[in-house]
Scaffold this motif. Sequence first.
Motif, PDB file in Angstrom:
ATOM      1  N   THR A  71      34.404  91.576  49.640  1.00 12.39           N
ATOM      2  CA  THR A  71      34.321  90.469  48.679  1.00 12.39           C
ATOM      3  C   THR A  71      33.544  90.961  47.475  1.00 12.39           C
ATOM      4  O   THR A  71      32.532  91.656  47.621  1.00 12.39           O
ATOM      5  N   ARG A  72      33.996  90.599  46.287  1.00 10.51           N
ATOM      6  CA  ARG A  72      33.339  91.107  45.093  1.00 10.51           C
ATOM      7  C   ARG A  72      33.407  90.101  43.956  1.00 10.51           C
ATOM      8  O   ARG A  72      34.174  89.134  43.984  1.00 10.51           O
ATOM      9  N   ASN A  73      32.574  90.350  42.974  1.00  6.33           N
ATOM     10  CA  ASN A  73      32.696  89.711  41.675  1.00  6.33           C
ATOM     11  C   ASN A  73      32.641  90.814  40.626  1.00  6.33           C
ATOM     12  O   ASN A  73      32.790  92.000  40.958  1.00  6.33           O
ATOM     13  N   GLU A  74      32.454  90.464  39.382  1.00 10.26           N
ATOM     14  CA  GLU A  74      32.488  91.464  38.316  1.00 10.26           C
ATOM     15  C   GLU A  74      31.379  92.500  38.451  1.00 10.26           C
ATOM     16  O   GLU A  74      31.530  93.640  37.991  1.00 10.26           O
ATOM     17  N   SER A  75      30.284  92.165  39.118  1.00  8.10           N
ATOM     18  CA  SER A  75      29.092  93.021  39.080  1.00  8.10           C
ATOM     19  C   SER A  75      28.608  93.492  40.442  1.00  8.10           C
ATOM     20  O   SER A  75      27.688  94.314  40.501  1.00  8.10           O
ATOM     21  N   ALA A  76      29.172  92.994  41.525  1.00  6.29           N
ATOM     22  CA  ALA A  76      28.711  93.380  42.857  1.00  6.29           C
ATOM     23  C   ALA A  76      29.881  93.389  43.831  1.00  6.29           C
ATOM     24  O   ALA A  76      30.787  92.562  43.745  1.00  6.29           O
ATOM     25  N   ALA A 291      21.072  90.033  33.812  1.00  6.15           N
ATOM     26  CA  ALA A 291      20.400  89.591  32.591  1.00  6.15           C
ATOM     27  C   ALA A 291      19.213  88.689  32.890  1.00  6.15           C
ATOM     28  O   ALA A 291      18.240  88.661  32.127  1.00  6.15           O
ATOM     29  N   GLU A 292      19.298  87.922  33.983  1.00  6.35           N
ATOM     30  CA  GLU A 292      18.192  87.049  34.401  1.00  6.35           C
ATOM     31  C   GLU A 292      18.011  87.187  35.906  1.00  6.35           C
ATOM     32  O   GLU A 292      18.988  87.223  36.658  1.00  6.35           O
ATOM     33  N   LEU A 293      16.740  87.239  36.318  1.00  5.85           N
ATOM     34  CA  LEU A 293      16.411  87.351  37.734  1.00  5.85           C
ATOM     35  C   LEU A 293      15.336  86.332  38.051  1.00  5.85           C
ATOM     36  O   LEU A 293      14.345  86.219  37.328  1.00  5.85           O
ATOM     37  N   GLY A 310      20.163  86.943  41.001  1.00  3.08           N
ATOM     38  CA  GLY A 310      20.489  87.627  39.761  1.00  3.08           C
ATOM     39  C   GLY A 310      21.699  87.031  39.076  1.00  3.08           C
ATOM     40  O   GLY A 310      22.714  86.732  39.725  1.00  3.08           O
ATOM     41  N   PHE A 311      21.611  86.859  37.749  1.00  2.00           N
ATOM     42  CA  PHE A 311      22.684  86.284  36.942  1.00  2.00           C
ATOM     43  C   PHE A 311      23.049  87.246  35.819  1.00  2.00           C
ATOM     44  O   PHE A 311      22.191  87.978  35.309  1.00  2.00           O
ATOM     45  N   ASP A 312      24.309  87.208  35.408  1.00  2.22           N
ATOM     46  CA  ASP A 312      24.717  88.057  34.296  1.00  2.22           C
ATOM     47  C   ASP A 312      24.495  87.345  32.961  1.00  2.22           C
ATOM     48  O   ASP A 312      23.964  86.227  32.910  1.00  2.22           O
ATOM     49  N   ILE A 318      25.393  86.686  40.311  1.00  5.00           N
ATOM     50  CA  ILE A 318      25.873  87.976  40.816  1.00  5.00           C
ATOM     51  C   ILE A 318      25.609  88.100  42.306  1.00  5.00           C
ATOM     52  O   ILE A 318      26.497  88.445  43.085  1.00  5.00           O
ATOM     53  N   LEU A 319      24.388  87.834  42.723  1.00  9.07           N
ATOM     54  CA  LEU A 319      24.038  87.896  44.139  1.00  9.07           C
ATOM     55  C   LEU A 319      22.742  87.155  44.390  1.00  9.07           C
ATOM     56  O   LEU A 319      21.960  86.894  43.472  1.00  9.07           O
TER      57      LEU A 319
END
Length: 355
Positions: A71-76, A291-293, A310-312, A318-319
């Motif tokens: 399973t994935r998204n754009e960043s993980a 970009a934000e944690l 974590g967010f882009d 992201i995760l």
Amino acid sequence: MDAKAGSSPQALLRAMNDNPKARPRDLAAQLGVTEADLVAARVGQGATRIDATPDALVPRLGALGPVMALTRNESAVSEKTGVYDNYKSGAHASMVLNGAIDLRIFPNAWVHGFAVEVETDNGVRRSFQVFDAAGDAVHKVILPLDADPTEWLAIRDALATGDASQSLTLQPREPVEAPKSEPEKRDILLKEWERMTDTHQFLRLTAKLRMNRLGAYRIAGAPWVRQLDPAALDTALETCSAQGVEVMVFVGNRGCIQIHTGPLNTMKKMGPWQNVLDPDFNLHLRSDHVAELWAVEKPTRRGPALSIEGFDKDGMLILQVFGSRSGETDHRPAFAEVVATLESVRAEAEKEAVA
């Protein structure tokens, strides 16, 4: 929206043949199409359209024995090895829940399904691949190269739709929802936050207040949230690995969330990618996309649930990383100690003073 002009199935097949080592997602981006367009182009030549409904596909997967769930998204990217046991169906959310494969499935996003066979230097790689209405990958199930393909072929044939078309009609991709805050409702948010007894109540709370996850974090403040330096995500993962702190890593998209529970034994940083390379779990994370944690605490009946999230740059999640939960508690002191050491985002005035 069909495959873009100049990207006919024949052209896509040529591109795949000319770039056999390219990752499908990367090649699709280069060609201006979706990953699902690439797979559809191979229908009749190594790909078969199948029923993508989770209730049709997922209960059959246990017959395959150990496989890789991706399973994935754009960043993980999350890759787990295990057996698809203990499937629970639901109209709005289904799940697979066992010691290895742990999924939350949102059936409305399981739109286009394929059984895919690809020749490699080491044999035929067989997989089931599911995509959403926009053509983005939702979930993949990958059979080991040395596995007996009998059950895989039986599932393919049982679920084949008979549709031989090599192109897709796709919907426009839904944009990521921007952070939504209602600062005048902060007092209500904090009061209701304190009353939570389960982490799943949080999204219902934010929806009721016309906020979303990131928007709520931005206005909540202490004692529930602390904004961290984005670089602290690598620090947290590496520290948990070094100290043997077991965690839960959530990676998801609109159609599926995949959860790893356990240690992070082998960490390897490769350029912008932070990687966990363990026998039963691989994580590939674009750390530079964070970009934000945020460090976030939510009260539950079983104690505080602490996470790093974590967010882009667009506000996409992201995760999430939690301390591993036991049967009696949502709190793992060792994970809390790691989070406590992570660097907060410094105020702009402090940054300027240091500069």
